[in-house]
Design a protein around this motif. Structure first.
Motif, PDB file in Angstrom:
ATOM      1  N   LYS A 187     -16.530  28.886 -52.820  1.00 41.18           N
ATOM      2  CA  LYS A 187     -17.698  29.386 -53.550  1.00 41.18           C
ATOM      3  C   LYS A 187     -18.547  28.213 -54.019  1.00 41.18           C
ATOM      4  N   THR A 188     -19.845  28.426 -54.063  1.00 42.58           N
ATOM      5  CA  THR A 188     -20.750  27.404 -54.576  1.00 42.58           C
ATOM      6  C   THR A 188     -20.870  27.573 -56.085  1.00 42.58           C
ATOM      7  N   ILE A 189     -20.587  26.505 -56.809  1.00 38.71           N
ATOM      8  CA  ILE A 189     -20.674  26.493 -58.269  1.00 38.71           C
ATOM      9  C   ILE A 189     -21.932  25.721 -58.640  1.00 38.71           C
ATOM     10  N   TYR A 190     -22.782  26.319 -59.467  1.00 44.98           N
ATOM     11  CA  TYR A 190     -24.020  25.683 -59.900  1.00 44.98           C
ATOM     12  C   TYR A 190     -23.892  25.258 -61.356  1.00 44.98           C
ATOM     13  N   GLY A 191     -24.531  24.156 -61.687  1.00 45.70           N
ATOM     14  CA  GLY A 191     -24.501  23.662 -63.059  1.00 45.70           C
ATOM     15  C   GLY A 191     -25.706  22.790 -63.343  1.00 45.70           C
ATOM     16  N   VAL A 192     -25.711  22.239 -64.528  1.00 46.27           N
ATOM     17  CA  VAL A 192     -26.790  21.349 -64.961  1.00 46.27           C
ATOM     18  C   VAL A 192     -26.161  20.077 -65.496  1.00 46.27           C
ATOM     19  N   ASP A 193     -26.665  18.936 -65.074  1.00 50.86           N
ATOM     20  CA  ASP A 193     -26.209  17.637 -65.569  1.00 50.86           C
ATOM     21  C   ASP A 193     -27.309  16.984 -66.374  1.00 50.86           C
ATOM     22  N   VAL A 194     -26.906  16.204 -67.352  1.00 47.22           N
ATOM     23  CA  VAL A 194     -27.833  15.348 -68.087  1.00 47.22           C
ATOM     24  C   VAL A 194     -27.594  13.948 -67.532  1.00 47.22           C
ATOM     25  N   VAL A 195     -28.622  13.370 -66.893  1.00 47.05           N
ATOM     26  CA  VAL A 195     -28.491  12.093 -66.202  1.00 47.05           C
ATOM     27  C   VAL A 195     -29.315  11.040 -66.939  1.00 47.05           C
ATOM     28  N   ALA A 196     -28.667   9.946 -67.336  1.00 43.61           N
ATOM     29  CA  ALA A 196     -29.351   8.880 -68.081  1.00 43.61           C
ATOM     30  C   ALA A 196     -30.209   8.042 -67.143  1.00 43.61           C
ATOM     31  N   ASN A 197     -31.484   7.896 -67.502  1.00 42.73           N
ATOM     32  CA  ASN A 197     -32.390   6.984 -66.799  1.00 42.73           C
ATOM     33  C   ASN A 197     -32.454   5.645 -67.522  1.00 42.73           C
ATOM     34  N   VAL A 198     -32.368   5.700 -68.846  1.00 42.28           N
ATOM     35  CA  VAL A 198     -32.365   4.515 -69.710  1.00 42.28           C
ATOM     36  C   VAL A 198     -31.161   4.661 -70.623  1.00 42.28           C
ATOM     37  N   PHE A 199     -30.393   3.590 -70.765  1.00 41.18           N
ATOM     38  CA  PHE A 199     -29.198   3.638 -71.602  1.00 41.18           C
ATOM     39  C   PHE A 199     -29.126   2.380 -72.439  1.00 41.18           C
ATOM     40  N   ASP A 200     -28.951   2.545 -73.753  1.00 44.43           N
ATOM     41  CA  ASP A 200     -28.805   1.392 -74.644  1.00 44.43           C
ATOM     42  C   ASP A 200     -27.640   1.622 -75.594  1.00 44.43           C
ATOM     43  N   LEU A 201     -26.864   0.587 -75.790  1.00 48.64           N
ATOM     44  CA  LEU A 201     -25.808   0.588 -76.789  1.00 48.64           C
ATOM     45  C   LEU A 201     -26.440   0.051 -78.062  1.00 48.64           C
TER      46      LEU A 201
END
Length: 116
Positions: free
Chosen positions: A90-104
């Motif tokens: 089965k195809t499972i669909y979802g949503v990801d939050v993908v970082a374009n800019v990351f700072d500590l």
């Protein structure tokens, strides 16, 4: 009309980052807090929201896996991306939050949240 897919996240890392694809991808769980006063009871309510952030840039992922630890304050500019994968035919669909800019952030940058 121009559109924007931008999600800004400032919070604290909830657990040690996890590496995937030989360290080319990192995922972190980030806690953000919000609070409000209940109108009826006048009681202060606090809630923590958790967001899983994927760091797909190989250089940033290596940085995250080497330097980011549980409890660290972070800032990330992200995009929301639709994903899909196959599981049990089965195809499972979802949503990801993908970082374009990351700072500590330093502890002073990521200090206590302002009272609302």
């Amino acid at each position: 009309m121009r559109t924007t897919n931008l999600f800004i996240l400032r919070g604290y890392v909830g657990q040690e980052p996890k590496g995937f694809d030989d360290g080319k991808i990192a995922k972190i769980s980030v806690a953000t807090n919000r609070s409000w006063t209940d109108k009826k009871s006048r009681e202060r309510i606090e809630k923590t929201d958790w967001v899983t952030v994927a760091v797909l840039n190989e250089r940033d992922a290596a940085f995250v896996l080497k330097n980011v630890r549980k409890g660290a304050p972070i800032y990330a500019e992200c995009r929301v991306a639709e994903t899909s994968y196959e599981k049990d035919g089965k195809t499972i669909y979802g949503v990801d939050v993908v970082a374009n800019v990351f700072d500590l952030l330093s502890r002073t940058d990521g200090g206590e949240e302002d009272a609302a």
